[in-house]
Design an enzyme around this catalytic site. Sequence first.
Site, PDB file in Angstrom:
ATOM      1  N   ARG A 141      12.921   4.179  12.931  1.00 52.46           N
ATOM      2  CA  ARG A 141      11.748   4.920  12.976  1.00 52.46           C
ATOM      3  C   ARG A 141      10.846   4.747  14.261  1.00 52.46           C
ATOM      4  O   ARG A 141      11.153   4.225  15.433  1.00 52.46           O
ATOM      5  CB  ARG A 141      11.198   4.812  11.615  1.00 52.46           C
ATOM      6  CG  ARG A 141      12.091   5.186  10.447  1.00 52.46           C
ATOM      7  CD  ARG A 141      11.373   5.012   9.028  1.00 52.46           C
ATOM      8  NE  ARG A 141      10.189   5.922   9.087  1.00 52.46           N
ATOM      9  CZ  ARG A 141       9.178   5.921   7.960  1.00 52.46           C
ATOM     10  NH1 ARG A 141       9.432   4.799   7.093  1.00 52.46           N
ATOM     11  NH2 ARG A 141       8.400   6.767   7.842  1.00 52.46           N
ATOM     12  N   HIS A 196      13.018  -2.707   2.427  1.00 54.19           N
ATOM     13  CA  HIS A 196      12.395  -1.545   2.680  1.00 54.19           C
ATOM     14  C   HIS A 196      13.411  -0.406   2.182  1.00 54.19           C
ATOM     15  O   HIS A 196      14.451  -0.582   2.344  1.00 54.19           O
ATOM     16  CB  HIS A 196      12.121  -1.275   4.329  1.00 54.19           C
ATOM     17  CG  HIS A 196      11.045  -2.358   4.709  1.00 54.19           C
ATOM     18  ND1 HIS A 196       9.729  -2.273   4.628  1.00 54.19           N
ATOM     19  CD2 HIS A 196      11.419  -3.437   5.409  1.00 54.19           C
ATOM     20  CE1 HIS A 196       9.377  -3.254   4.941  1.00 54.19           C
ATOM     21  NE2 HIS A 196      10.270  -4.055   5.376  1.00 54.19           N
ATOM     22  N   ASN A 222       8.395  -5.290  -0.762  1.00 49.82           N
ATOM     23  CA  ASN A 222       8.096  -4.235   0.236  1.00 49.82           C
ATOM     24  C   ASN A 222       6.751  -4.329   0.421  1.00 49.82           C
ATOM     25  O   ASN A 222       5.958  -3.570  -0.192  1.00 49.82           O
ATOM     26  CB  ASN A 222       8.606  -2.961  -0.272  1.00 49.82           C
ATOM     27  CG  ASN A 222       8.655  -1.913   0.070  1.00 49.82           C
ATOM     28  OD1 ASN A 222       7.975  -1.933   1.315  1.00 49.82           O
ATOM     29  ND2 ASN A 222       9.389  -0.800  -0.033  1.00 49.82           N
ATOM     30  N   GLU A 265      12.587  -9.369   2.058  1.00 50.61           N
ATOM     31  CA  GLU A 265      11.671  -8.468   2.578  1.00 50.61           C
ATOM     32  C   GLU A 265      12.510  -7.244   2.205  1.00 50.61           C
ATOM     33  O   GLU A 265      13.848  -7.226   2.639  1.00 50.61           O
ATOM     34  CB  GLU A 265      11.301  -8.807   4.092  1.00 50.61           C
ATOM     35  CG  GLU A 265      10.811  -7.301   4.571  1.00 50.61           C
ATOM     36  CD  GLU A 265      10.832  -7.514   6.304  1.00 50.61           C
ATOM     37  OE1 GLU A 265      11.223  -8.463   6.565  1.00 50.61           O
ATOM     38  OE2 GLU A 265      10.157  -6.483   6.699  1.00 50.61           O
ATOM     39  N   TYR A 317      11.781   8.913   1.623  1.00 51.53           N
ATOM     40  CA  TYR A 317      11.886   7.739   0.667  1.00 51.53           C
ATOM     41  C   TYR A 317      12.362   8.118  -0.884  1.00 51.53           C
ATOM     42  O   TYR A 317      12.429   7.292  -1.634  1.00 51.53           O
ATOM     43  CB  TYR A 317      10.380   7.505   0.291  1.00 51.53           C
ATOM     44  CG  TYR A 317       9.651   6.879   1.413  1.00 51.53           C
ATOM     45  CD1 TYR A 317       9.931   5.616   2.120  1.00 51.53           C
ATOM     46  CD2 TYR A 317       8.475   7.557   2.140  1.00 51.53           C
ATOM     47  CE1 TYR A 317       9.111   5.257   3.211  1.00 51.53           C
ATOM     48  CE2 TYR A 317       7.838   7.055   3.266  1.00 51.53           C
ATOM     49  CZ  TYR A 317       8.074   5.887   3.767  1.00 51.53           C
ATOM     50  OH  TYR A 317       7.587   5.593   4.990  1.00 51.53           O
ATOM     51  N   PRO A 361       1.078  -1.091  -0.014  1.00 48.76           N
ATOM     52  CA  PRO A 361       0.093   0.019  -0.089  1.00 48.76           C
ATOM     53  C   PRO A 361       0.815   1.147  -0.029  1.00 48.76           C
ATOM     54  O   PRO A 361       2.004   1.342   0.732  1.00 48.76           O
ATOM     55  CB  PRO A 361      -0.844  -0.071   1.458  1.00 48.76           C
ATOM     56  CG  PRO A 361      -0.786  -1.541   1.645  1.00 48.76           C
ATOM     57  CD  PRO A 361       0.438  -2.159   1.051  1.00 48.76           C
ATOM     58  N   ASN A 362       0.275   2.358  -0.813  1.00 46.67           N
ATOM     59  CA  ASN A 362       1.031   3.763  -0.764  1.00 46.67           C
ATOM     60  C   ASN A 362       2.242   3.673  -1.716  1.00 46.67           C
ATOM     61  O   ASN A 362       2.908   4.801  -1.774  1.00 46.67           O
ATOM     62  CB  ASN A 362       0.795   4.024   0.502  1.00 46.67           C
ATOM     63  CG  ASN A 362      -0.441   4.413   1.153  1.00 46.67           C
ATOM     64  OD1 ASN A 362      -1.311   4.888   0.608  1.00 46.67           O
ATOM     65  ND2 ASN A 362      -0.402   3.935   2.255  1.00 46.67           N
ATOM     66  N   ALA A 411       3.183  -0.686   4.755  1.00 46.78           N
ATOM     67  CA  ALA A 411       2.854  -0.685   6.320  1.00 46.78           C
ATOM     68  C   ALA A 411       1.857  -2.054   6.579  1.00 46.78           C
ATOM     69  O   ALA A 411       2.124  -2.438   7.704  1.00 46.78           O
ATOM     70  CB  ALA A 411       1.712   0.391   6.531  1.00 46.78           C
ATOM     71  N   ARG A 450       5.771  12.445  -2.408  1.00 44.14           N
ATOM     72  CA  ARG A 450       5.602  12.956  -0.980  1.00 44.14           C
ATOM     73  C   ARG A 450       6.662  12.380  -0.213  1.00 44.14           C
ATOM     74  O   ARG A 450       7.440  11.561  -0.740  1.00 44.14           O
ATOM     75  CB  ARG A 450       4.407  12.734  -0.377  1.00 44.14           C
ATOM     76  CG  ARG A 450       3.120  13.614  -0.469  1.00 44.14           C
ATOM     77  CD  ARG A 450       2.066  13.256   0.168  1.00 44.14           C
ATOM     78  NE  ARG A 450       2.360  13.321   1.613  1.00 44.14           N
ATOM     79  CZ  ARG A 450       2.063  12.318   2.665  1.00 44.14           C
ATOM     80  NH1 ARG A 450       1.124  11.396   2.117  1.00 44.14           N
ATOM     81  NH2 ARG A 450       2.412  12.544   3.765  1.00 44.14           N
TER      82      ARG A 450
HETATM   83  O1  CA2 Z   1      10.726   1.978   4.032  1.00 44.11           O
HETATM   84  C1  CA2 Z   1       9.928   1.228   3.293  1.00 44.11           C
HETATM   85  O2  CA2 Z   1       9.984   0.991   2.166  1.00 44.11           O
HETATM   86  C2  CA2 Z   1       8.547   1.255   3.992  1.00 44.11           C
HETATM   87  O3  CA2 Z   1       7.963  -0.346   3.627  1.00 44.11           O
HETATM   88  C3  CA2 Z   1       7.500   2.155   3.385  1.00 44.11           C
HETATM   89  C4  CA2 Z   1       6.195   2.065   3.904  1.00 44.11           C
HETATM   90  C5  CA2 Z   1       6.294   2.193   5.594  1.00 44.11           C
HETATM   91  O4  CA2 Z   1       4.864   1.947   5.988  1.00 44.11           O
HETATM   92  C6  CA2 Z   1       7.138   1.091   5.943  1.00 44.11           C
HETATM   93  O5  CA2 Z   1       7.254   1.027   7.720  1.00 44.11           O
HETATM   94  C7  CA2 Z   1       8.568   0.917   5.375  1.00 44.11           C
HETATM   95  C8  CA2 Z   1       5.444   3.113   3.888  1.00 44.11           C
HETATM   96  C9  CA2 Z   1       5.302   3.475   2.210  1.00 44.11           C
HETATM   97  C10 CA2 Z   1       4.188   4.683   1.832  1.00 44.11           C
HETATM   98  O6  CA2 Z   1       5.130   5.498   0.905  1.00 44.11           O
HETATM   99  C11 CA2 Z   1       4.963   6.685   0.568  1.00 44.11           C
HETATM  100  C12 CA2 Z   1       5.601   7.321  -0.270  1.00 44.11           C
HETATM  101  C13 CA2 Z   1       5.271   8.652  -0.388  1.00 44.11           C
HETATM  102  C14 CA2 Z   1       4.209   9.237  -0.078  1.00 44.11           C
HETATM  103  C15 CA2 Z   1       3.498   8.551   0.833  1.00 44.11           C
HETATM  104  C16 CA2 Z   1       3.765   7.362   1.188  1.00 44.11           C
END
Ligand code: CA2
Length: 150
Positions: free
Chosen positions: A111, A104, A78, A102, A27, A14-15, A81, A22
């Site tokens: 974090r 990330h 990946n 896995e 990221y 997701p996302n 969440a 953002r």
């Molecule tokens: O660090 C990673 O790759 C995560 O899997 C990213 C997830 C987060 O919930 C994990 O804890 C770590 C979040 C992905 C959402 O990414 C966004 C990117 C831009 C704008 C909003 C969300």
Amino acid sequence: MTDNRRCLLLLSGPNLNLLGTREPEIYGHATLDDHVQAASGAAEAHGWVLEHLQSNHEGDLVDAVHAARGRCEAIVINPGALTHYGWSLHDALAAFEGVVVELHISNPNAREPWRHVSVVAPVATGSIVGFGGAGYPLAVEAAIGAAGTA
Ligand code: CA2
């Protein structure tokens, strides 16, 4: 024509479709498509084919893991969440007979406390975390190395 290349499935949770729009301080600026291209290039350099699915729905990811059984030798995931609470994804990956990496972009362990738990880690062969976008080709290399020669 039949594609006889060995298959690696890249899954994005997701996302992750929002990457590059953002939170670049966490990221980076690259889009998910940029990461998929880098991962695909790493797979193809080894003569493998990479398939990719991004979904915001846990069930779609579970279905994709099921569909990979007996067809793909490795999964790089990946889970977004879902990493922290996606038990149906955990169970699906546990039933996958191949390599699971896995991945990330950030380092969840550095974090918020709720990101410190991964329900995917116990069913993964290994994890690549905290190397930004460079983690995508690294994870592919790790998965293909762990899968070994056919
Ligand atoms: O660090 C990673 O790759 C995560 O899997 C990213 C997830 C987060 O919930 C994990 O804890 C770590 C979040 C992905 C959402 O990414 C966004 C990117 C831009 C704008 C909003 C969300």
